[in-house]
Design an enzyme around this catalytic site. Sequence first.
Site, mmCIF file in Angstrom:
data_model
loop_
_atom_site.group_PDB
_atom_site.id
_atom_site.type_symbol
_atom_site.label_atom_id
_atom_site.label_comp_id
_atom_site.label_asym_id
_atom_site.label_seq_id
_atom_site.Cartn_x
_atom_site.Cartn_y
_atom_site.Cartn_z
ATOM 1 N N ARG A 80 13.851 15.222 -24.528
ATOM 2 C CA ARG A 80 13.836 13.751 -24.549
ATOM 3 C C ARG A 80 12.999 13.239 -25.717
ATOM 4 O O ARG A 80 13.337 12.227 -26.335
ATOM 5 C CB ARG A 80 13.291 13.204 -23.233
ATOM 6 C CG ARG A 80 14.242 13.348 -22.053
ATOM 7 C CD ARG A 80 13.718 12.619 -20.837
ATOM 8 N NE ARG A 80 13.661 11.201 -21.050
ATOM 9 C CZ ARG A 80 12.802 10.366 -20.448
ATOM 10 N NH1 ARG A 80 11.910 10.854 -19.607
ATOM 11 N NH2 ARG A 80 12.831 9.085 -20.690
ATOM 12 N N CYS B 282 4.585 8.139 -22.640
ATOM 13 C CA CYS B 282 5.634 8.928 -21.990
ATOM 14 C C CYS B 282 6.867 8.051 -21.919
ATOM 15 O O CYS B 282 7.158 7.313 -22.851
ATOM 16 C CB CYS B 282 5.183 9.416 -20.619
ATOM 17 S SG CYS B 282 4.703 8.105 -19.465
#
Length: 283
Positions: free
Chosen positions: A180, A239
């Site tokens: 990701r 994040c």
Amino acid sequence: MSYSTLVSSATLADHLEDPAWRVFDCRHQLADPEAGGRAYVNGHLPGARFLHLDRDLSGAMNGTNGRHPLPDPQVLAVRLGAAGVSRATQVVAYDDSGGMIAGRLWWLLRWLGHDRVAVLDGGIERWLAEGRPLSTELPATAAKVVFEASPDDRVVSTGELLADVGERQLCLIDARSPDRFRGENETIDPVGGHIPGARNRFFRDNLDADGCFRPAAELRREFLALLAGTDAKQVVMSCGSGVTACHNLLAMEVAGLLGARLYAGSWSEWCSDPSRPVARQLP
């Protein structure tokens, strides 16, 4: 004695009846937001109360502030006070995901100026593996107390990060999985990639094979290598939405590296504005 990072299941078991301790179940699944509540009803640590990531540990989304914006500190303080948490209370948070969600409560309490908070190392899995009991009994309503919130400056804004993209004075660390981070296999946010200049530290690398935090010396060595000479106070954790970043913040505290801050909106806030730069290659 108070605990401010991690607490073992043996230590918690010795304090389950201690009125100066409060335990919170933070289990949550992003794909099924009510799963944590169902799991709590079916069995939780004796005396534990439940806090929901979306409703208790996050604020309202407005489309530009990320998927898990910070809650109003005064609202959270009232909820904690209603659960009997005072400034003298030792709080313990646990989940079933290696501290991924419990770390969020840990960080929120630290943000509010409360250091007596720790994550149950190994979570409910280790508790059960050691043969310790669960309960379906809901804890009695606690006497409400006043919990005074004093939020500190351990939060970094999008504006600060945007201004730093060219300066590189801050060390931005992204806790998402490597794929990701690279912009691959993005199924949660509408845009794949990362903030230019960010470095990657997958939060699960903080854990051993049993789901417990790795030794402090190992964590310290790896974070120091990642920081490459940057002072911990110049570190900003990010994040997807400001949750797993707290896991890295906790790991740094375990490692004795203090002063890092959180980009609460994280990638979900950053990518909500198409004018902000996106990187898809490792820096």
